[in-house]
Write a protein that holds these residues in place. Sequence first.
Motif, mmCIF file in Angstrom:
data_model
loop_
_atom_site.group_PDB
_atom_site.id
_atom_site.type_symbol
_atom_site.label_atom_id
_atom_site.label_comp_id
_atom_site.label_asym_id
_atom_site.label_seq_id
_atom_site.Cartn_x
_atom_site.Cartn_y
_atom_site.Cartn_z
ATOM 1 N N ASN A 4 28.332 37.516 4.386
ATOM 2 C CA ASN A 4 28.604 38.393 5.537
ATOM 3 C C ASN A 4 27.320 38.963 6.153
ATOM 4 O OD1 ASN A 4 31.463 38.161 5.374
ATOM 5 N ND2 ASN A 4 31.432 39.623 3.637
ATOM 6 N N LEU A 5 26.323 38.102 6.249
ATOM 7 C CA LEU A 5 25.068 38.530 6.858
ATOM 8 C C LEU A 5 25.160 38.537 8.385
ATOM 9 C CD1 LEU A 5 22.513 36.578 4.609
ATOM 10 C CD2 LEU A 5 23.086 39.018 4.517
ATOM 11 N N PHE A 6 26.145 37.794 8.931
ATOM 12 C CA PHE A 6 26.273 37.708 10.376
ATOM 13 C C PHE A 6 27.733 37.871 10.775
ATOM 14 C CE2 PHE A 6 22.716 35.084 8.995
ATOM 15 C CZ PHE A 6 21.677 35.566 9.775
ATOM 16 N N SER A 7 27.917 38.220 12.007
ATOM 17 C CA SER A 7 29.266 38.318 12.572
ATOM 18 C C SER A 7 29.242 37.722 13.983
ATOM 19 C CB SER A 7 29.747 39.771 12.603
ATOM 20 O OG SER A 7 28.904 40.551 13.452
ATOM 21 N N ILE A 8 30.410 37.351 14.497
ATOM 22 C CA ILE A 8 30.507 36.722 15.813
ATOM 23 C C ILE A 8 31.652 37.355 16.602
ATOM 24 C CG2 ILE A 8 31.998 34.863 14.979
ATOM 25 C CD1 ILE A 8 30.537 33.009 16.971
ATOM 26 N N ASP A 9 31.392 37.577 17.865
ATOM 27 C CA ASP A 9 32.433 38.103 18.745
ATOM 28 C C ASP A 9 33.383 36.950 19.093
ATOM 29 O OD1 ASP A 9 33.663 38.720 21.502
ATOM 30 O OD2 ASP A 9 32.758 40.642 20.901
ATOM 31 N N ARG A 10 34.687 37.136 18.830
ATOM 32 C CA ARG A 10 35.663 36.057 18.985
ATOM 33 C C ARG A 10 35.817 35.638 20.444
ATOM 34 N NH1 ARG A 10 39.386 35.164 14.913
ATOM 35 N NH2 ARG A 10 41.024 34.760 16.488
ATOM 36 N N HIS A 11 35.481 36.536 21.360
ATOM 37 C CA HIS A 11 35.720 36.242 22.777
ATOM 38 C C HIS A 11 34.442 35.793 23.493
ATOM 39 C CE1 HIS A 11 39.735 37.903 22.349
ATOM 40 N NE2 HIS A 11 39.203 39.014 21.787
ATOM 41 N N THR A 12 33.313 36.401 23.144
ATOM 42 C CA THR A 12 32.073 36.070 23.855
ATOM 43 C C THR A 12 31.226 35.055 23.109
ATOM 44 O OG1 THR A 12 30.818 37.841 22.800
ATOM 45 C CG2 THR A 12 32.048 38.392 24.830
ATOM 46 N N GLY A 13 31.440 34.909 21.799
ATOM 47 C CA GLY A 13 30.626 33.990 21.002
ATOM 48 C C GLY A 13 29.264 34.549 20.623
ATOM 49 N N LEU A 14 29.080 35.853 20.839
ATOM 50 C CA LEU A 14 27.789 36.477 20.494
ATOM 51 C C LEU A 14 27.676 36.647 18.977
ATOM 52 C CD1 LEU A 14 25.150 37.881 21.330
ATOM 53 C CD2 LEU A 14 26.478 40.032 21.467
ATOM 54 N N VAL A 15 26.624 36.030 18.434
ATOM 55 C CA VAL A 15 26.365 36.150 16.988
ATOM 56 C C VAL A 15 25.435 37.327 16.770
ATOM 57 C CG1 VAL A 15 25.421 35.021 14.937
ATOM 58 C CG2 VAL A 15 26.674 33.677 16.649
ATOM 59 N N THR A 16 25.806 38.215 15.900
ATOM 60 C CA THR A 16 24.995 39.394 15.572
ATOM 61 C C THR A 16 24.821 39.510 14.060
ATOM 62 O OG1 THR A 16 26.948 40.807 15.539
ATOM 63 C CG2 THR A 16 25.725 40.649 17.633
ATOM 64 N N ARG A 17 23.888 40.347 13.712
ATOM 65 C CA ARG A 17 23.641 40.585 12.284
ATOM 66 C C ARG A 17 24.756 41.412 11.701
ATOM 67 N NH1 ARG A 17 18.821 44.169 10.032
ATOM 68 N NH2 ARG A 17 20.595 45.536 9.606
ATOM 69 N N GLY A 18 25.086 41.099 10.445
ATOM 70 C CA GLY A 18 26.150 41.827 9.787
ATOM 71 C C GLY A 18 25.660 43.140 9.200
ATOM 72 N N ILE A 19 26.478 43.682 8.321
ATOM 73 C CA ILE A 19 26.168 44.991 7.747
ATOM 74 C C ILE A 19 25.107 44.912 6.647
ATOM 75 C CG2 ILE A 19 28.437 45.942 8.341
ATOM 76 C CD1 ILE A 19 29.290 45.441 5.448
ATOM 77 N N ARG A 20 24.887 43.729 6.122
ATOM 78 C CA ARG A 20 23.915 43.580 5.048
ATOM 79 C C ARG A 20 22.540 43.279 5.626
ATOM 80 N NH1 ARG A 20 25.781 40.056 0.078
ATOM 81 N NH2 ARG A 20 23.833 41.027 -0.632
ATOM 82 N N THR A 21 21.510 43.726 4.910
ATOM 83 C CA THR A 21 20.138 43.572 5.372
ATOM 84 C C THR A 21 19.636 42.165 5.091
ATOM 85 O OG1 THR A 21 19.708 45.907 4.926
ATOM 86 C CG2 THR A 21 17.796 44.468 5.158
ATOM 87 N N LEU A 22 18.923 41.630 6.049
ATOM 88 C CA LEU A 22 18.300 40.330 5.851
ATOM 89 C C LEU A 22 17.020 40.484 5.037
ATOM 90 C CD1 LEU A 22 18.655 38.866 9.454
ATOM 91 C CD2 LEU A 22 20.093 38.387 7.461
#
Length: 295
Positions: A4-22
């Motif tokens: 769960n390092l990343f998350s994605i917006d289901r509608h826009t497809g924007l990939v963002t960093r998740g709650i965990r630190t890289l």
Amino acid sequence: NNNNLFSIDRHTGLVTRGIRTLDRETSSSHVLEVEGYNSDESSIRSSVRVIIYVDDANDEVPVFTQQQYNRLGLRETAGIGTSVIVVRATDPDSGDGGAVAYSIVSGADHKFEVDISTGLLTTVDYLDYETKTSYLMNVSATDQAPPFHRVFCTVYVTLLNELDEAVAFFSAGYEATLQENIATGTEVVQVQARSPDNLNQLTYHFDPDTSPAALALFKIDSVTGRITVKGLLDREKGDFYTLTVVADNGGPKKDSDSNVVCHFVWTFFALILTFKLFFVLTASFFYQLHLSLDL
């Protein structure tokens, strides 16, 4: 994306960093499979591979392989430039953030330096056990990117005492006055020397260049330095002798030497005997002269 390092917006497809630190030191890149579709019931789907590279931040600090490095028994006669020990610190960051520079913070007394890149400690001046027997240095390692993390270790160096100091007599010369016909075994004088290194027992002996006549009359105890009479002293054969004594500590340096000067005088008994003999001869002469005048 199991962690769960990343998350994605289901509608826009924007990939963002998740709650965990890289953490680039753990993983420098991540491969994601992104799937697109019209609806949950739709069988028409498409996927694409997304590779994310993690840029490094100088978030790690250097770590020394040891908190204290020891070099025991460094020879005090070690020349300038002698290698002493290598300190080493590692930093997992990349680039300048992972490059480490070393420096001596304190305790070197201008006797040691450390290579800024390799961590090799070397001597930059002559050492002397009699002046200082050990050194405790504080050495730092600093990474080369902001915020410039700095850590420390200690380096303990002890010196090995060696026979590098000259032996010295307590007196540069000794003088003694003796009576002739003195008994053999009589002590003339005791010479004493000291060695700053204090490693070996000092030994004493006469210098080989001492005159044979003197060597025939005197001997020296190799341990105590006591000089005694071993021959018959006769003022008519010699009234002045110079003995050169050498003190040796077993070291490579030239031995120290000191002169012992011996003078000889007439004994009191000899002086009285001479006076009485003169008196008897004089009295006899006047007695014979008086008899001649009476005749």
